[in-house]
Scaffold this motif. Structure first.
Motif, PDB file in Angstrom:
ATOM      1  N   VAL A  41     -52.571 -72.962 -41.824  1.00 50.58           N
ATOM      2  CA  VAL A  41     -51.428 -73.809 -42.392  1.00 50.58           C
ATOM      3  C   VAL A  41     -50.327 -72.977 -43.294  1.00 50.58           C
ATOM      4  CG1 VAL A  41     -52.273 -75.899 -41.918  1.00 50.58           C
ATOM      5  CG2 VAL A  41     -52.565 -74.859 -44.245  1.00 50.58           C
ATOM      6  N   ASN A  42     -49.007 -73.054 -43.272  1.00 56.28           N
ATOM      7  CA  ASN A  42     -48.516 -72.222 -44.340  1.00 56.28           C
ATOM      8  C   ASN A  42     -47.748 -73.227 -45.448  1.00 56.28           C
ATOM      9  OD1 ASN A  42     -44.936 -71.155 -44.025  1.00 56.28           O
ATOM     10  ND2 ASN A  42     -46.888 -69.948 -45.089  1.00 56.28           N
ATOM     11  N   ILE A  43     -48.509 -72.629 -46.293  1.00 47.71           N
ATOM     12  CA  ILE A  43     -48.128 -73.217 -48.021  1.00 47.71           C
ATOM     13  C   ILE A  43     -47.628 -72.062 -48.736  1.00 47.71           C
ATOM     14  CG2 ILE A  43     -48.931 -74.527 -49.877  1.00 47.71           C
ATOM     15  CD1 ILE A  43     -51.254 -75.695 -47.967  1.00 47.71           C
ATOM     16  N   TYR A  51     -47.963 -79.193 -53.114  1.00 49.25           N
ATOM     17  CA  TYR A  51     -48.820 -79.422 -51.955  1.00 49.25           C
ATOM     18  C   TYR A  51     -50.097 -80.410 -52.644  1.00 49.25           C
ATOM     19  CZ  TYR A  51     -50.903 -79.212 -47.474  1.00 49.25           C
ATOM     20  OH  TYR A  51     -51.539 -79.553 -46.354  1.00 49.25           O
ATOM     21  N   ARG A  52     -50.028 -81.556 -52.514  1.00 42.54           N
ATOM     22  CA  ARG A  52     -51.163 -82.334 -52.917  1.00 42.54           C
ATOM     23  C   ARG A  52     -52.331 -82.621 -52.116  1.00 42.54           C
ATOM     24  NH1 ARG A  52     -49.280 -81.082 -57.563  1.00 42.54           N
ATOM     25  NH2 ARG A  52     -47.380 -82.142 -58.353  1.00 42.54           N
ATOM     26  N   LYS A  53     -52.397 -82.663 -50.919  1.00 42.29           N
ATOM     27  CA  LYS A  53     -53.291 -82.955 -50.061  1.00 42.29           C
ATOM     28  C   LYS A  53     -54.357 -81.971 -49.586  1.00 42.29           C
ATOM     29  CE  LYS A  53     -50.876 -87.091 -48.684  1.00 42.29           C
ATOM     30  NZ  LYS A  53     -50.585 -88.053 -47.311  1.00 42.29           N
TER      31      LYS A  53
END
Length: 103
Positions: A41-43, A51-53
């Motif tokens: 996943v790209n964060i 991004y909290r999850k």
């Protein structure tokens, strides 16, 4: 608190195949689109605080371009109780079977 672990780029394939891991690409969207590890996943690093999850029960395997940013973030997340792995050498060091390259 979990200890921070570093892994070689070669070890990334081991984590890609595991259901208890989440591979996180910290590079920007353009770099991710040009090539990434399958299933990552790209964060982007600069947006990570938004991004909290993050799954608490998975091993978070982080990579960036060369390994510096992923090491810093993995250290911070480990202090918060996450199980983390940082890829030494980052995406530039990865040559595994799960490489996705855009054409």
């Amino acid at each position: 608190m979990f200890p921070l672990e570093t892994i070689s780029a070669k070890m990334l394939d081991y984590y890609v195949d595991r259901k208890d891991s989440l591979i996180i690409d910290l590079r920007d969207e353009k770099e991710y689109a040009e090539g990434h590890v399958k299933g990552a996943v790209n964060i982007p690093y600069g947006k990570f605080d938004e991004y909290r999850k993050l799954p608490e029960k998975k091993v978070l395997v982080l990579y960036c371009d060369r390994g510096g940013a992923s090491l810093m973030l993995a250290r911070q997340l480990a202090k918060k109780g996450y199980m983390t792995r940082s890829v030494i050498g980052g995406f530039r060091a990865y040559r595994g079977r799960n490489l996705v390259i855009s054409s």
